[in-house]
Motif scaffolding. Structure first.
Motif, mmCIF file in Angstrom:
data_model
loop_
_atom_site.group_PDB
_atom_site.id
_atom_site.type_symbol
_atom_site.label_atom_id
_atom_site.label_comp_id
_atom_site.label_asym_id
_atom_site.label_seq_id
_atom_site.Cartn_x
_atom_site.Cartn_y
_atom_site.Cartn_z
ATOM 1 N N GLN A 568 -47.564 25.983 4.015
ATOM 2 C CA GLN A 568 -46.947 25.823 2.697
ATOM 3 C C GLN A 568 -47.966 25.343 1.671
ATOM 4 O OE1 GLN A 568 -44.077 22.638 2.241
ATOM 5 N NE2 GLN A 568 -42.792 23.886 0.893
ATOM 6 N N PRO A 569 -47.986 25.963 0.468
ATOM 7 C CA PRO A 569 -48.875 25.460 -0.582
ATOM 8 C C PRO A 569 -48.410 24.089 -1.068
ATOM 9 C CG PRO A 569 -47.388 27.112 -1.479
ATOM 10 C CD PRO A 569 -47.183 27.111 0.013
ATOM 11 N N ILE A 570 -49.357 23.300 -1.590
ATOM 12 C CA ILE A 570 -49.061 21.957 -2.078
ATOM 13 C C ILE A 570 -49.288 21.931 -3.587
ATOM 14 C CG2 ILE A 570 -49.592 19.503 -1.870
ATOM 15 C CD1 ILE A 570 -48.490 20.821 0.661
ATOM 16 N N ILE A 571 -48.365 21.292 -4.306
ATOM 17 C CA ILE A 571 -48.464 21.194 -5.759
ATOM 18 C C ILE A 571 -48.577 19.733 -6.154
ATOM 19 C CG2 ILE A 571 -47.340 21.686 -7.964
ATOM 20 C CD1 ILE A 571 -45.786 23.914 -6.543
ATOM 21 N N SER A 572 -49.639 19.401 -6.867
ATOM 22 C CA SER A 572 -49.797 18.070 -7.442
ATOM 23 C C SER A 572 -49.636 18.212 -8.950
ATOM 24 C CB SER A 572 -51.173 17.488 -7.107
ATOM 25 O OG SER A 572 -51.358 16.248 -7.752
ATOM 26 N N LEU A 573 -48.462 17.815 -9.456
ATOM 27 C CA LEU A 573 -48.114 18.007 -10.867
ATOM 28 C C LEU A 573 -48.169 16.676 -11.612
ATOM 29 C CD1 LEU A 573 -47.039 19.790 -13.194
ATOM 30 C CD2 LEU A 573 -44.722 19.335 -12.331
ATOM 31 N N LYS A 574 -48.763 16.690 -12.787
ATOM 32 C CA LYS A 574 -48.837 15.505 -13.640
ATOM 33 C C LYS A 574 -48.425 15.873 -15.068
ATOM 34 C CE LYS A 574 -50.666 12.537 -10.652
ATOM 35 N NZ LYS A 574 -50.332 13.274 -9.427
ATOM 36 N N VAL A 575 -47.848 14.898 -15.763
ATOM 37 C CA VAL A 575 -47.533 15.036 -17.180
ATOM 38 C C VAL A 575 -48.291 13.937 -17.912
ATOM 39 C CG1 VAL A 575 -45.404 13.684 -16.837
ATOM 40 C CG2 VAL A 575 -45.721 15.035 -18.929
ATOM 41 N N GLY A 576 -49.176 14.345 -18.769
ATOM 42 C CA GLY A 576 -50.021 13.362 -19.439
ATOM 43 C C GLY A 576 -50.815 12.537 -18.465
ATOM 44 N N GLY A 577 -51.174 13.131 -17.319
ATOM 45 C CA GLY A 577 -51.986 12.458 -16.321
ATOM 46 C C GLY A 577 -51.218 11.548 -15.382
#
Length: 679
Positions: A568-577
């Motif tokens: 499974q791919p992994i997503i590291s999501l940030k908003v304004g860091g």
């Protein structure tokens, strides 16, 4: 009692010489165009109730293999015909991968638990006879796959047969101790925490406090800690309203039949929660007498829905509930007032011609009670017809309250470490124990044996990290059994892949749940079947098992794809860091995601945004690849919110082994979430 140990089971069968399956017949043989062009062959075996359906591709599209789904309960050999849309299309998946599909009712309901794998083996072997007739002499490779109760069966089939199937993909699997304990612990927590879930969920969401115990009293904290240590994944609480009590109303009567005195002992003997007058169970107990003033019979309905095709892992148990066409409800002369816990309650008929009937209560609406359903306790239409105005009844939830802590009185062997919380420092149980363990009996009855870890062929297990019904650690329990059997050869025959952000349900269109928290694991399951066939037929080693630890009942995985492995791919999501941003209306806010597929598992091929909780993912993302293989990517976006509120923007991305964005069957999905507070 029937043996539940594989060592004492009958010799491994191969489906060819079983006396019950020597006279196959075909009653339908025709070409069909939907959902894909295929030759449909239906039939059975003389002298028993075993039925089968085969779905053969054209000769040009055939590559010498078959896939055989194994459903949680026996009942339909035509379930795939109701699952023909999108990624859930079993017939289409098989045909598009050079395989024919095999379905069977596994012999139908029978007191002989071994029939499920013997009938399935006979069907598989006979499918090879028909394949040789259609395509010429050859032995097709065979692969079975099944989830939940079908996972038990899939493993049992592999462990009790030889030369039938070359490989298997069990998914969302349990242990012999899963039933009813995963459901009892869950419902116990749900009853006590019913008003606290919004705060618990908020703490676990991105940008939350992370402390799901904040604000809980001692009883609430203990209930949440108990179910968490037993393995319930806390992030799955977002769906607490939808998951409900699952199959517990079906399982409770089965426990009543096996352990008949428990439901009295719970309220009478020391050490059981019901004997504590200050316990929440005692406070929630309902024993309310009333009199029926009117029997309300609905107008006759249309043709009943054919539930024999409800074979998914989260709905197959509904087949076990009996329903009649015109189920009445009852108006009562008095009803309980205040906050009343009627979940799982029964209507006991105390007088009149129907005295002694025990009827599951559905709902209490004003002065009207409706009838629910629970296997083994739904009365016949004839019995219901005996109920008349003037009959006395008792509304009673005692049994359902009792079963909610049944797991405390079912402490198994020490290899089930999640039960250590119910043992003292000397390893002795803290609570009174029943005379026997119910779980293994139920597991053996449904699958024909108890998992041993000893099988021929190859196996890939797919387990979800947010599974509310088959707690994730249970796949590790089975891995240890396989390790005991195979030793250093484990990696030659076995893989375990965990899929994050997925529940127990095995379809991609569950209308009661949004895609903002979860993804379908079906594409990962399909990829596992493709990898399994390549492993068996061409010796192509599949990606490594997921790297993980089991800590206090929770499966913990690394944060990076390279370390986590699996597919499974992994997503590291940030908003304004960060995971959380607080902004003003009209203020632009920036999002950045790092998306990574595990080594040798393919390319990131699709990504979409959902900023405002529509669950439609209307915005296609721009993918900027970081490496030549396309397995790593950066995805950025800017968005302006025009209304105040708390939002949880979501990025959903998919990887594909061949980098093919058009192959809907194997787009392995994941999501990333952040919190944006707009003021």
């Amino acid at each position: 009692m029937q043996e539940t140990n594989n060592e004492n089971a009958q010799a491994r069968c191969n489906g060819l010489h079983d006396a019950q399956f020597q006279q196959p017949y075909v009653d339908v043989d025709e070409w069909r165009n939907e959902p894909e062009r295929h030759r449909y062959i239906h039939g059975g075996f003389e002298g028993n109730d075993t039925k089968f359906s085969f779905y053969f591709p054209s000769k040009e599209g055939y590559e010498g293999r078959f896939f055989q789904p194994v459903y949680p309960v026996q009942g339909s050999e035509n379930a795939a015909q109701s699952q023909t849309e999108g990624v859930d299309n079993k017939i289409g998946f098989a045909i598009s991968n050079g395989a024919y599909l095999v379905e069977t009712n596994m012999g139908g309901m029978s007191p002989d638990a071994t029939l499920v794998y013997r009938a399935s083996a006979a069907v598989a072997q006979y499918s090879r006879v028909k394949a040789a007739e259609l395509y010429g002499p050859h032995r097709p490779y065979g692969y079975i796959y099944g989830g939940s109760g079908g996972g038990y069966k899939t493993i049992s089939f592999m462990e009790n047969t030889t030369g039938v199937w070359d490989g298997a993909v069990p998914f969302v699997i349990g242990t012999p101790m899963a039933i009813p304990n995963v459901f009892t612990a869950r419902v116990h927590a749900m009853r006590i925490l019913k008003d606290k879930f919004p705060a618990i969920i908020d703490a676990l969401e991105p940008g939350g406090s992370g402390d799901m115990y904040a604000g809980l009293n001692e009883e609430e904290r203990n209930a949440l800690e108990e179910v968490t240590r037993l393995g319930f994944p806390p992030k799955a609480w977002f769906a607490y309203k939808e998951i409900g009590d699952g199959a517990l109303t079906v399982l409770a009567p089965a426990v009543m039949q096996m352990d008949t005195t428990f439901f009295e002992d719970f309220w009478k003997l020391p050490g059981y929660l019901g004997t504590d007058p200050e316990s929440s169970a005692a406070r929630a107990r309902l024993r309310f007498k009333s009199v029926i003033t009117e029997v309300i019979r609905p107008q006759k309905q249309g043709a009943a829905h054919d539930k024999s095709v409800n074979m998914g892992v989260d709905e197959a148990w509904k087949m076990l509930t009996e329903t009649e066409g015109n189920v009445p409800s009852f108006r009562l002369d008095s009803v309980p007032t205040g906050e009343v816990y009627v979940d799982g309650a029964f209507i006991h008929v105390m007088s009149g011609e129907a005295a002694g009937e025990k009827i599951p209560l559905g709902q209490l609406n004003g002065d009207i009670v409706t009838i629910g359903s629970a296997f083994g306790f739904f009365p016949s239409a004839q019995s219901l017809g005996k109920i008349k105005p003037g009959d006395e009844i008792l509304l009673d939830n005692s049994d359902y309250l009792a079963i909610q802590t049944y797991h405390r009185h079912q402490v198994p062997t020490r290899d089930y470490q999640v039960w250590d919380q119910f043992r003292d420092d000397n390893g002795e149980p803290l609570y009174p124990q029943r005379a026997f363990l119910v779980g293994p009996i139920i597991a053996n009855g449904g699958a024909g044996s108890i998992q041993s870890g000893r099988y021929e062929g190859k196996m890939i297990v797919v387990q979800t990290l947010m599974d509310e019904s088959a707690f994730p650690w249970q796949a590790d329990w089975y891995r240890t059994k396989v390790k005991e059997a195979l030793g250093d050869a484990l990696d030659d025959q076995f893989r375990l892949w965990f899929v994050d952000h997925a529940l127990h349900v095995d379809n991609s269109s569950n209308n009661s749940l949004d895609g903002l928290h979860i993804v379908s694991y079906i594409p990962a399951l399909h990829q596992a079947l493709r990898d399994l066939s390549a492993w068996v037929e061409r010796g192509i080693t599949p990606p490594a098992s997921t790297s993980y630890e089991v800590v206090d009942g929770q499966v913990v995985v690394p944060s990076s794809a390279a370390e986590r492995k699996g597919i499974q791919p992994i997503i590291s999501l940030k908003v304004g860091g960060s995971e959380r941003a607080e902004i003003s209306i009209g203020q632009a806010v920036s999002f950045k995601a790092e998306v990574e597929a595990p080594p040798s598992t393919g390319k990131i091929v699709a990504a979409h945004w959902d900023f405002e909780g529509e669950a439609t993912f209307p915005v296609e993302a721009v993918i900027s690849y970081v490496n030549e293989e396309g397995s790593e990517a950066i995805i950025e976006a800017t968005y302006v919110f025009t209304k105040p509120g708390t939002y949880f923007p979501v990025l959903r991305a998919a990887s594909n082994r061949e980098g093919n964005s058009d192959n809907l069957y194997t787009q392995v999905l994941n999501i990333g979430r952040v919190r944006v507070v707009v003021k």
